[in-house]
Scaffold this active site. Structure first.
Site, PDB file in Angstrom:
ATOM      1  N   GLU A 151      38.388  43.221 -29.436  1.00  0.00           N
ATOM      2  CA  GLU A 151      37.045  42.707 -30.723  1.00  0.00           C
ATOM      3  C   GLU A 151      37.102  43.910 -31.684  1.00  0.00           C
ATOM      4  O   GLU A 151      37.027  43.558 -33.088  1.00  0.00           O
ATOM      5  CB  GLU A 151      36.422  41.749 -30.093  1.00  0.00           C
ATOM      6  CG  GLU A 151      35.168  41.649 -31.185  1.00  0.00           C
ATOM      7  CD  GLU A 151      33.846  41.345 -31.036  1.00  0.00           C
ATOM      8  OE1 GLU A 151      33.643  40.225 -31.540  1.00  0.00           O
ATOM      9  OE2 GLU A 151      33.537  41.087 -29.580  1.00  0.00           O
ATOM     10  N   ASP A 181      37.507  41.318 -25.178  1.00  0.00           N
ATOM     11  CA  ASP A 181      36.042  41.435 -25.614  1.00  0.00           C
ATOM     12  C   ASP A 181      35.831  42.259 -24.769  1.00  0.00           C
ATOM     13  O   ASP A 181      34.894  41.857 -23.907  1.00  0.00           O
ATOM     14  CB  ASP A 181      35.987  39.781 -25.734  1.00  0.00           C
ATOM     15  CG  ASP A 181      34.772  39.928 -27.003  1.00  0.00           C
ATOM     16  OD1 ASP A 181      34.005  40.853 -26.968  1.00  0.00           O
ATOM     17  OD2 ASP A 181      34.177  38.255 -27.583  1.00  0.00           O
ATOM     18  N   ILE A 234      32.178  43.431 -25.208  1.00  0.00           N
ATOM     19  CA  ILE A 234      31.094  42.672 -24.750  1.00  0.00           C
ATOM     20  C   ILE A 234      30.757  40.975 -25.907  1.00  0.00           C
ATOM     21  O   ILE A 234      30.762  41.761 -27.149  1.00  0.00           O
ATOM     22  CB  ILE A 234      29.885  43.646 -25.271  1.00  0.00           C
ATOM     23  CG1 ILE A 234      29.956  44.661 -24.718  1.00  0.00           C
ATOM     24  CG2 ILE A 234      28.557  42.936 -24.397  1.00  0.00           C
ATOM     25  CD1 ILE A 234      28.970  46.490 -24.596  1.00  0.00           C
ATOM     26  N   ASP A 235      31.275  40.557 -25.199  1.00  0.00           N
ATOM     27  CA  ASP A 235      30.717  38.691 -25.953  1.00  0.00           C
ATOM     28  C   ASP A 235      29.546  38.342 -25.536  1.00  0.00           C
ATOM     29  O   ASP A 235      28.722  38.084 -24.485  1.00  0.00           O
ATOM     30  CB  ASP A 235      31.950  37.854 -25.348  1.00  0.00           C
ATOM     31  CG  ASP A 235      31.645  36.927 -25.852  1.00  0.00           C
ATOM     32  OD1 ASP A 235      31.766  36.931 -27.101  1.00  0.00           O
ATOM     33  OD2 ASP A 235      31.322  35.338 -25.861  1.00  0.00           O
ATOM     34  N   THR A 282      26.962  40.150 -27.843  1.00  0.00           N
ATOM     35  CA  THR A 282      26.593  41.386 -28.308  1.00  0.00           C
ATOM     36  C   THR A 282      24.885  41.175 -28.965  1.00  0.00           C
ATOM     37  O   THR A 282      24.404  42.579 -28.529  1.00  0.00           O
ATOM     38  CB  THR A 282      27.179  42.695 -29.221  1.00  0.00           C
ATOM     39  OG1 THR A 282      28.776  42.351 -28.686  1.00  0.00           O
ATOM     40  CG2 THR A 282      26.647  43.531 -29.783  1.00  0.00           C
TER      41      THR A 282
END
Length: 263
Positions: free
Chosen positions: A69, A85, A87-88, A90
């Protein structure tokens, strides 16, 4: 031949490398930037975690493709693609709220065959490999047994773009009277893991990217659920509908009607 289970286990190792630091840093960082809109934030921990995961995977499997990402793009020749990803959720992470996750999906020749979602706050590790089932911390999980959409607890999320939120809000106002209730965690990957282990019955969202959903799609599929886009095809991100097979069609039909009316 690369086995899906081996790739799943490697994804778990990669996610564990950064989980403790992400948990420690939640709510503690003031260093941030924005991406698609002023509300779409990214922190230095996002970029650090993606780089750590990428470096680990690249060292273990130097011929694989990696996309992330936060801009990671490593070309590959093996047919294996890692979709990260770091940190999905954030925004949750920045405010110190639970519901942010690490999501790592794996595709072979563009077919997703393994995935891992790690919740640093709770320590839950959701994992799946093609034809091998889905687990939470090693224990088998299944989607819920709800059979009527009116009794379903449904999760959703919203775009970072104001104009899309307006449209999504109108659709949601029509969905609410037809279900048990709605939940909004702030992380697509977390919502997908909740569908997989029956914490919510279904999930839908518009305007996602492949890295948001790659791991969750295979985890739900292996947990006995069904995922599709608004046309009923396997989703790539623009629209995702996930539910037990018995109510998936009901939710799909409802959303098709509402989005058509909204258009």
């Amino acid at each position: 031949m690369t086995e899906p289970a081996e790739l799943r286990d490697l994804a778990l190792q990669a996610g564990r490398l950064v989980a403790a630091e992400i948990k420690y840093a939640a709510g503690q960082t003031n260093s941030l930037d924005t991406k698609s809109s002023p509300t779409d934030i990214v922190t230095t921990i996002d970029t650090w975690a993606e780089k750590e995961i990428m470096n680990f995977l690249n060292a273990q499997r130097p011929n694989d493709e990696i996309i992330g990402e936060e801009g990671t793009a490593v070309a590959g020749s093996s047919g294996v693609k890692w979709i990260i990803d770091p940190i999905d959720g954030t925004t949750n992470f920045f405010y110190g709220l639970p519901g942010f996750t690490i999501s790592i999906g794996v595709a072979i020749n563009e077919e997703i065959i393994a995935g891992v979602i790690i919740d640093p706050t709770s320590g839950e590790e959701f994992a799946a490999a093609s034809k091998m089932g889905a687990t939470s911390n090693g224990k088998e999980i299944r989607v819920s047994s709800v059979s009527d959409l009116s009794q379903a607890l449904v999760a959703t999320g919203f775009s970072y773009l104001a104009e899309k939120r307006l449209s999504q809000g109108k659709v949601l106002s029509e969905v609410l009277p037809k279900i048990r209730d709605i939940r909004r965690s702030g992380s697509a990957a977390y919502d997908l893991s909740c569908v997989a282990n029956g914490k919510v019955d279904a999930y839908f969202e518009q305007g996602l990217n492949l890295w948001d959903i790659a791991a969750g799609l295979i985890i739900i599929k292996e947990a006995g659920g069904k995922v599709s886009d608004l046309e009923g095809n396997f989703p790539t991100g623009e629209y995702v509908i996930a539910a037990p097979s018995v109510i998936h069609g009901q939710l799909l039909e409802l959303l098709q009607t509402l989005t058509k009316n909204e258009a």
